[in-house]
Design an enzyme around this catalytic site. Structure first.
Site, PDB file in Angstrom:
ATOM      1  N   ALA A  63       3.835  -8.322   2.019  1.00 53.10           N
ATOM      2  CA  ALA A  63       4.108  -8.559   3.429  1.00 53.10           C
ATOM      3  C   ALA A  63       3.442  -7.431   4.219  1.00 53.10           C
ATOM      4  CB  ALA A  63       5.610  -8.572   3.672  1.00 53.10           C
ATOM      5  N   GLY A  76       5.381  -9.488  -1.377  1.00 54.29           N
ATOM      6  CA  GLY A  76       5.249 -10.872  -0.908  1.00 54.29           C
ATOM      7  C   GLY A  76       4.109 -11.626  -1.598  1.00 54.29           C
ATOM      8  N   GLU A 123       5.568 -12.848  -4.765  1.00 57.55           N
ATOM      9  CA  GLU A 123       6.528 -13.898  -4.387  1.00 57.55           C
ATOM     10  C   GLU A 123       5.795 -15.206  -4.085  1.00 57.55           C
ATOM     11  OE1 GLU A 123       8.253 -11.125  -1.508  1.00 57.55           O
ATOM     12  OE2 GLU A 123      10.217 -11.582  -2.360  1.00 57.55           O
ATOM     13  N   GLU A 144       8.725  -3.020  -3.369  1.00 54.98           N
ATOM     14  CA  GLU A 144       9.426  -2.832  -2.093  1.00 54.98           C
ATOM     15  C   GLU A 144      10.332  -1.600  -2.058  1.00 54.98           C
ATOM     16  OE1 GLU A 144       9.111  -5.721  -3.695  1.00 54.98           O
ATOM     17  OE2 GLU A 144       8.564  -7.296  -2.275  1.00 54.98           O
TER      18      GLU A 144
HETATM   19  N1  CAA Z   1       0.558  -4.404   4.572  1.00 53.90           N
HETATM   20  C1  CAA Z   1      -0.306  -3.999   5.524  1.00 53.90           C
HETATM   21  N2  CAA Z   1      -1.494  -3.449   5.236  1.00 53.90           N
HETATM   22  C2  CAA Z   1      -1.808  -3.291   3.941  1.00 53.90           C
HETATM   23  C3  CAA Z   1      -0.953  -3.683   2.905  1.00 53.90           C
HETATM   24  C4  CAA Z   1       0.276  -4.283   3.261  1.00 53.90           C
HETATM   25  N3  CAA Z   1       1.140  -4.726   2.354  1.00 53.90           N
HETATM   26  N4  CAA Z   1      -1.549  -3.380   1.727  1.00 53.90           N
HETATM   27  C5  CAA Z   1      -2.723  -2.836   2.020  1.00 53.90           C
HETATM   28  N5  CAA Z   1      -2.900  -2.770   3.355  1.00 53.90           N
HETATM   29  C6  CAA Z   1      -4.043  -2.244   4.104  1.00 53.90           C
HETATM   30  C7  CAA Z   1      -4.072  -0.715   4.080  1.00 53.90           C
HETATM   31  O1  CAA Z   1      -3.207  -0.180   5.059  1.00 53.90           O
HETATM   32  C8  CAA Z   1      -5.531  -0.473   4.382  1.00 53.90           C
HETATM   33  O2  CAA Z   1      -5.768  -0.673   5.751  1.00 53.90           O
HETATM   34  P1  CAA Z   1      -6.686   0.391   6.592  1.00 53.90           P
HETATM   35  O3  CAA Z   1      -8.028   0.298   5.920  1.00 53.90           O
HETATM   36  O4  CAA Z   1      -6.673  -0.157   7.974  1.00 53.90           O
HETATM   37  O5  CAA Z   1      -6.036   1.720   6.417  1.00 53.90           O
HETATM   38  C9  CAA Z   1      -6.237  -1.619   3.642  1.00 53.90           C
HETATM   39  O6  CAA Z   1      -5.239  -2.649   3.479  1.00 53.90           O
HETATM   40  C10 CAA Z   1      -6.741  -1.248   2.270  1.00 53.90           C
HETATM   41  O7  CAA Z   1      -5.663  -0.729   1.530  1.00 53.90           O
HETATM   42  P2  CAA Z   1      -5.697   0.719   0.787  1.00 53.90           P
HETATM   43  O8  CAA Z   1      -6.640   1.635   1.497  1.00 53.90           O
HETATM   44  O9  CAA Z   1      -4.294   1.169   0.619  1.00 53.90           O
HETATM   45  O10 CAA Z   1      -6.342   0.283  -0.608  1.00 53.90           O
HETATM   46  P3  CAA Z   1      -6.172   1.044  -1.999  1.00 53.90           P
HETATM   47  O11 CAA Z   1      -7.181   0.437  -2.917  1.00 53.90           O
HETATM   48  O12 CAA Z   1      -6.186   2.525  -1.824  1.00 53.90           O
HETATM   49  O13 CAA Z   1      -4.695   0.646  -2.517  1.00 53.90           O
HETATM   50  C11 CAA Z   1      -2.861  -0.870  -2.927  1.00 53.90           C
HETATM   51  C12 CAA Z   1      -4.390  -0.697  -2.819  1.00 53.90           C
HETATM   52  C13 CAA Z   1      -2.355  -0.081  -4.137  1.00 53.90           C
HETATM   53  C14 CAA Z   1      -2.582  -2.341  -3.087  1.00 53.90           C
HETATM   54  C15 CAA Z   1      -2.214  -0.300  -1.636  1.00 53.90           C
HETATM   55  O14 CAA Z   1      -2.859  -0.883  -0.507  1.00 53.90           O
HETATM   56  C16 CAA Z   1      -0.741  -0.620  -1.506  1.00 53.90           C
HETATM   57  O15 CAA Z   1       0.081   0.016  -2.158  1.00 53.90           O
HETATM   58  N6  CAA Z   1      -0.386  -1.574  -0.620  1.00 53.90           N
HETATM   59  C17 CAA Z   1       1.011  -1.909  -0.340  1.00 53.90           C
HETATM   60  C18 CAA Z   1       1.660  -2.674  -1.456  1.00 53.90           C
HETATM   61  C19 CAA Z   1       3.108  -2.950  -1.138  1.00 53.90           C
HETATM   62  O16 CAA Z   1       3.925  -2.059  -0.994  1.00 53.90           O
HETATM   63  N7  CAA Z   1       3.455  -4.248  -1.010  1.00 53.90           N
HETATM   64  C20 CAA Z   1       4.806  -4.678  -0.705  1.00 53.90           C
HETATM   65  C21 CAA Z   1       4.970  -4.884   0.754  1.00 53.90           C
HETATM   66  S1  CAA Z   1       6.645  -5.155   1.228  1.00 53.90           S
HETATM   67  C22 CAA Z   1       6.946  -6.774   0.933  1.00 53.90           C
HETATM   68  O17 CAA Z   1       6.097  -7.504   0.468  1.00 53.90           O
HETATM   69  C23 CAA Z   1       8.317  -7.225   1.324  1.00 53.90           C
HETATM   70  C24 CAA Z   1       8.660  -8.605   0.953  1.00 53.90           C
HETATM   71  O18 CAA Z   1       8.957  -8.929  -0.166  1.00 53.90           O
HETATM   72  C25 CAA Z   1       8.803  -9.612   1.998  1.00 53.90           C
END
Ligand code: CAA
Length: 260
Positions: free
Chosen positions: A66, A111, A114, A134
Site C-alpha cells: 500500500a 498490500g 495481499e 507492515e
Molecule cells: N509506498 C509508497 N512508495 C513506495 C513504496 C510503498 N509501499 N515502496 C516503494 N516506494 C517508493 C520509494 O519511496 C521510492 O520512491 P522515491 O524514488 O520517490 O524515493 C521508490 O518507490 C523506489 O523505492 P526504494 O528507493 O525504496 O527502492 P529499493 O530498491 O531501495 O527498496 C523495497 C525496495 C525494499 C521494496 C523498499 O521500497 C520498501 O521497503 N518498500 C516498502 C515495502 C513495505 O513496507 N510495504 C508494505 C506497505 S504497508 C501495507 O501494504 C499495508 C497494507 O497491508 C494495506
C-alpha cells in the site's frame, strides 16, 4: 486528466492487467485500488475474457505494498476506509467467476502480497521477494493478509511473516504453498501465458464451478461444502460444454468448449 495506473491488453481470451507506477514500485494508492476494482469488474463481466493475468510494470516489483506516503497522512477513520477499499478489491478478485493469475515479477510486499493472494493462482519469478512487512511501519496487514495468508500457509507461517516482517524468497514461498510455481525470471511471462492459455481453452462453466466450490464451499462446514459441491456438479449436466467434453473424450478428439 492523469493516465490510468492500470494498463489493460487482451490476447486470445486472456486479459493482462498491469499496475503501472514503476517509479513507486507499483504501490497501491487509492487511485490505483479504484482503477483495479473497475478493471476486475469489467473483466468479470466480459464474456470474451476467460482468464485474467495481473502483474506490475518495470523489472523490480509486482507491488511493494500500500502507498506509504498516502497512508502517512490518514486519520483512523480514513485508515478504516482505506482498508475497506482494499479488502473490497481483494474480495472482488477472489470472487471473480473466472481464474485470475498473479504473475509475481519482483517484490510482492504488504498490500502486494495481499493482492497476489487474492488471485487464484500465483506464478513467481525466482527473483521475487514476498512478505508482510507492515509491523516495521507500526501497522498490520489491512487488505486481508492476516486472513488469506492464514488460509493459504497456516498459522505458523502467517505469524512468522507478519510478526517478523522479513521478506522471504520465492523458493521459500513455494515451500510454504504461498505460490504455485517458481520459474526463472526470464521465463516468467511465457510460462504464465502458457498457463493462462490452457485455462482460456478450458470449459468456463466448469472452471467457475471449481472456483465456487473451493472458495464458497471452503468457507463453510464439510456438510454444507459437500452439498454445495454436489449442486455445482449437478448444474454442469445442464451445460452443452459437459456434453462436448464427455463426447470428445469418447470420440478421442479435442473438445471445443463454447461457454454454454
Ligand atoms: N509506498 C509508497 N512508495 C513506495 C513504496 C510503498 N509501499 N515502496 C516503494 N516506494 C517508493 C520509494 O519511496 C521510492 O520512491 P522515491 O524514488 O520517490 O524515493 C521508490 O518507490 C523506489 O523505492 P526504494 O528507493 O525504496 O527502492 P529499493 O530498491 O531501495 O527498496 C523495497 C525496495 C525494499 C521494496 C523498499 O521500497 C520498501 O521497503 N518498500 C516498502 C515495502 C513495505 O513496507 N510495504 C508494505 C506497505 S504497508 C501495507 O501494504 C499495508 C497494507 O497491508 C494495506
Amino acid at each position: 486528466m492523469t493516465a490510468s495506473p492500470v494498463l489493460s491488453r487482451d490476447a486470445d481470451g486472456v486479459r493482462v492487467l498491469t499496475i503501472d507506477r514503476p517509479d513507486k514500485l507499483n504501490a497501491l494508492n487509492r487511485q490505483t485500488l479504484e482503477a483495479l476494482d473497475a478493471a476486475f469488474a469489467a473483466a468479470g463481466e466480459d464474456p470474451d475474457v476467460r482468464v485474467v493475468v495481473l502483474t506490475g510494470s518495470g523489472g523490480k516489483a509486482f507491488v511493494a505494498g500500500a502507498d506509504i506516503a498516502e497512508m502517512n497522512a490518514l486519520t483512523a477513520i480514513e485508515g478504516r476506509e482505506f482498508s475497506l477499499l482494499g479488502q473490497r478489491l481483494m474480495r472482488r478478485i477472489e470472487r471473480l467467476p473466472k481464474p485470475a493469475i498473479a504473475m509475481v515479477n519482483g517484490y510482492a510486499l504488504g498490500g502486494g502480497l495481499e493482492l497476489a493472494m487474492a488471485c487464484h493462482l500465483r506464478v513467481a519469478a525466482d527473483s521475487a521477494r514476498l512478505g508482510q512487512p507492515e509491523v516495521n511501519l507500526g501497522l498490520i496487514p489491512g487488505f486481508g493478509g492476516t486472513q488469506r495468508l492464514l488460509r493459504l500457509a497456516g498459522r505458523a507461517a502467517t505469524l512468522e511473516l507478519c510478526l517478523l516482517g522479513a521478506p522471504i524468497d520465492a523458493a521459500r514461498a513455494l515451500q510454504l504453498g504461498l505460490v504455485n510455481r517458481v520459474v526463472p525470471a526470464a521465463d516468467l511471462e511465457s510460462e504464465t501465458m502458457k498457463l493462462a492459455a490452457q485455462l482460456a481453452s478450458a470449459a468456463p462453466l466448469a472452471l467457475r464451478g471449481v472456483l465456487d466450490a473451493v472458495l464458497l464451499g471452503g468457507e463453510c462446514g464439510i456438510e454444507e461444502g459437500l452439498q454445495f459441491e454436489t449442486a455445482q456438479f449437478a448444474l454442469l449436466f445442464a451445460s452443452e460444454d459437459m456434453r462436448e467434453g464427455t463426447d470428445a473424450f469418447l470420440a478421442k478428439r479435442k473438445p471445443q468448449f463454447q461457454n454454454r
